[in-house]
Design an enzyme around this catalytic site. Structure first.
Site, PDB file in Angstrom:
ATOM      1  N   LYS A  26     -12.819  -1.815   5.868  1.00 22.59           N
ATOM      2  CA  LYS A  26     -12.096  -2.816   6.652  1.00 22.59           C
ATOM      3  C   LYS A  26     -12.671  -2.891   8.062  1.00 22.59           C
ATOM      4  O   LYS A  26     -12.950  -3.967   8.561  1.00 22.59           O
ATOM      5  CB  LYS A  26     -10.598  -2.487   6.717  1.00 22.59           C
ATOM      6  CG  LYS A  26      -9.967  -2.059   5.386  1.00 22.59           C
ATOM      7  CD  LYS A  26      -9.871  -3.173   4.376  1.00 22.59           C
ATOM      8  CE  LYS A  26      -9.553  -2.741   2.953  1.00 22.59           C
ATOM      9  NZ  LYS A  26      -8.342  -1.978   2.727  1.00 22.59           N
ATOM     10  N   ASP A  65      -1.800   6.304   6.465  1.00 21.05           N
ATOM     11  CA  ASP A  65      -2.893   5.529   5.867  1.00 21.05           C
ATOM     12  C   ASP A  65      -3.249   4.462   6.899  1.00 21.05           C
ATOM     13  O   ASP A  65      -2.520   3.490   7.063  1.00 21.05           O
ATOM     14  CB  ASP A  65      -2.414   4.901   4.552  1.00 21.05           C
ATOM     15  CG  ASP A  65      -3.440   3.935   3.943  1.00 21.05           C
ATOM     16  OD1 ASP A  65      -4.501   3.706   4.565  1.00 21.05           O
ATOM     17  OD2 ASP A  65      -3.167   3.408   2.839  1.00 21.05           O
ATOM     18  N   TRP A  90       0.813  -1.215   0.000  1.00 20.96           N
ATOM     19  CA  TRP A  90       0.000   0.000   0.000  1.00 20.96           C
ATOM     20  C   TRP A  90       0.843   1.259   0.000  1.00 20.96           C
ATOM     21  O   TRP A  90       0.575   2.198  -0.757  1.00 20.96           O
ATOM     22  CB  TRP A  90      -1.003  -0.017   1.157  1.00 20.96           C
ATOM     23  CG  TRP A  90      -2.130  -0.958   0.871  1.00 20.96           C
ATOM     24  CD1 TRP A  90      -2.413  -2.115   1.522  1.00 20.96           C
ATOM     25  CD2 TRP A  90      -3.105  -0.848  -0.180  1.00 20.96           C
ATOM     26  NE1 TRP A  90      -3.511  -2.730   0.945  1.00 20.96           N
ATOM     27  CE2 TRP A  90      -3.949  -1.983  -0.088  1.00 20.96           C
ATOM     28  CE3 TRP A  90      -3.346   0.090  -1.188  1.00 20.96           C
ATOM     29  CZ2 TRP A  90      -5.010  -2.199  -0.971  1.00 20.96           C
ATOM     30  CZ3 TRP A  90      -4.405  -0.132  -2.069  1.00 20.96           C
ATOM     31  CH2 TRP A  90      -5.218  -1.255  -1.945  1.00 20.96           C
TER      32      TRP A  90
HETATM   33  C1  LIG Z   1      -7.857  -1.367   1.383  1.00 26.70           C
HETATM   34  C2  LIG Z   1      -6.758  -0.386   1.515  1.00 26.70           C
HETATM   35  C3  LIG Z   1      -6.629   0.715   0.655  1.00 26.70           C
HETATM   36  C4  LIG Z   1      -7.463   0.896  -0.595  1.00 26.70           C
HETATM   37  O1  LIG Z   1      -8.695   1.330  -0.390  1.00 26.70           O
HETATM   38  P1  LIG Z   1      -9.700   1.515  -1.615  1.00 26.70           P
HETATM   39  O2  LIG Z   1     -10.939   1.847  -0.878  1.00 26.70           O
HETATM   40  O3  LIG Z   1      -9.773   0.232  -2.379  1.00 26.70           O
HETATM   41  O4  LIG Z   1      -9.204   2.619  -2.452  1.00 26.70           O
HETATM   42  C5  LIG Z   1      -5.604   1.610   0.896  1.00 26.70           C
HETATM   43  N1  LIG Z   1      -4.755   1.444   1.898  1.00 26.70           N
HETATM   44  C6  LIG Z   1      -4.838   0.379   2.737  1.00 26.70           C
HETATM   45  C7  LIG Z   1      -3.859   0.243   3.846  1.00 26.70           C
HETATM   46  C8  LIG Z   1      -5.845  -0.558   2.564  1.00 26.70           C
HETATM   47  O5  LIG Z   1      -5.932  -1.605   3.396  1.00 26.70           O
END
Ligand SMILES: *Cc1c(COP(=O)(O)O)cnc(C)c1O
Length: 369
Positions: free
Chosen positions: A200, A176, A101
């Protein structure tokens, strides 16, 4: 109704209480005669949902008053562009690349910043360790430094946020936290901006959470779309354009559920953290004490949320997954870039689910022997 245990990495399991409440309110929210999806975002009904959700989140995550909470759209991937559009000032930005990521975020930022530096990475270990912050060589005058605090695919988590001031950098830290938001408290004194997709740990896909320090607002590049300019979004209470109303409502129900959780004297996110530690310990111990399963991540940076593991005999992968499904243990297949298995054990996964997985893993291994 008993449901199978769902180990999906995202979109992921939602607490049954939350789903049941949403189902009960689907046709008529609180006697309004309307479902939440059918309401004007500017009406008093939805505004009360919005304000409650924001207040509950602020309380749960102890977000200080000099941070704005924004409910946006586009997910984590859109934020990979929206953050540099708002914060880079077209200057230098720093990244610590610790897995898939942060790798993606770093590539996207190159479109907007004049210089994108990778100040540390553990790619040479196959992303099984975290580079020690003491070794990071931060850039002078960087507009921000980005890290992914839980690498969902690699199963790596920062258990402490880096103190950039102590590293001689006054760049704001961007995190993030998509895949571990609300699983543990956040030390906001070290954070400039945090973003995360909701799917998530907070609710359905379609809602993106941004928590940003006020002094970082108002510096967007001229090319930044108005709907993604944090200052415009903040000045309009996330209603410059129609916000993801259903996602905000579902996240709001999840926040209420979180507030009801108790573990001894602890409630809310602190209670969840204790449970998440217990769940992760149970699963990692089972892996480490087995002959069949292996997790390659260094012990001090293993994720409490996403646990990738491999069968030493990979020819047994399909049999493992089929047997798991038969026992109501769903979506354990690893990410395609990593292979093997991955158990995502977010807030909505009870310890009973992890115990059921561990029991099955033992049984499957014994059968092999
Ligand atoms: C799932 C995830 C994303 C991506 O999110 P989207 O909603 O698919 O754009 C970004 N960063 C992390 C750490 C993730 O787990």
């Amino acid at each position: 109704m008993t449901r199978p245990y769902n180990f999906s990495a995202g979109p992921a399991a939602i607490p049954a209480d939350v789903l049941e409440q949403a189902a009960a309110e689907m046709l008529d929210w609180h006697g309004s005669g309307m479902g939440v999806m059918e309401m004007s975002h500017r009406g008093k009904e939805f505004l009360s949902i919005y304000e409650q959700a924001e207040a509950d989140l602020r309380e749960l995550l102890a977000v200080p008053s000099h941070f704005k909470i924004l409910f946006m759209q586009g997910g984590g991937l859109a934020e990979n562009a929206i953050v540099p559009l708002n914060l880079s000032r077209a200057g230098v930005v720093d990244f610590v690349v610790t897995g898939s990521w942060s790798q993606k975020s770093h590539k996207e930022a190159r479109k907007y910043a004049s210089e994108v530096n990778v100040v540390a990475t553990a790619e040479d270990t196959g992303f099984t360790t975290l580079p020690d912050p003491a070794t990071w060589t931060t850039s002078r005058g960087a507009s921000y430094l980005h890290i992914c605090t839980n690498e969902t695919i690699n199963g790596i988590e920062f258990h402490q946020l880096p103190d950039l001031n102590a590293l001689g950098s006054d760049a704001p830290l961007v995190i993030d936290f998509s895949s571990h938001v609300a699983s543990r408290p956040v030390d906001w004194s070290r954070v400039g901006l945090a973003f995360g997709g909701a799917q998530k740990n907070l609710g359905p896909a379609g809602l993106t959470l941004v928590v940003v320090r006020e002094d970082l607002l108002g510096h967007a590049l001229p090319t930044c779309p108005s709907a993604f300019d944090y200052k415009i979004v903040a000045d309009n209470q996330s209603m410059y354009n129609t916000p993801p109303t259903w996602g905000i409502y579902m996240a709001g129900l999840t926040f209420q559920w979180l507030k009801r959780q108790q573990e001894g004297a602890l409630t809310g996110v602190a209670a969840m953290e204790q449970r998440n530690i217990a769940k992760a310990t149970l699963l990692y111990n089972a892996i480490d004490n087995s002959q069949l399963y292996v997790n390659k991540v260094a012990v001090n940076c293993r994720s409490r949320m996403n646990v990738p593991f491999f069968l030493r005999d990979e020819s047994r992968n399909d049999a493992f997954l089929a047997g798991a499904k038969e026992r109501g243990l769903l979506q354990l297949k690893g990410h395609k870039s990593v292979g093997g298995m991955r158990a995502s054990i977010y807030n909505a996964m009870p310890i009973e689910g992890v115990q059921a997985l561990v029991d099955y893993m033992r049984e499957f291994e014994t059968k092999q022997a």
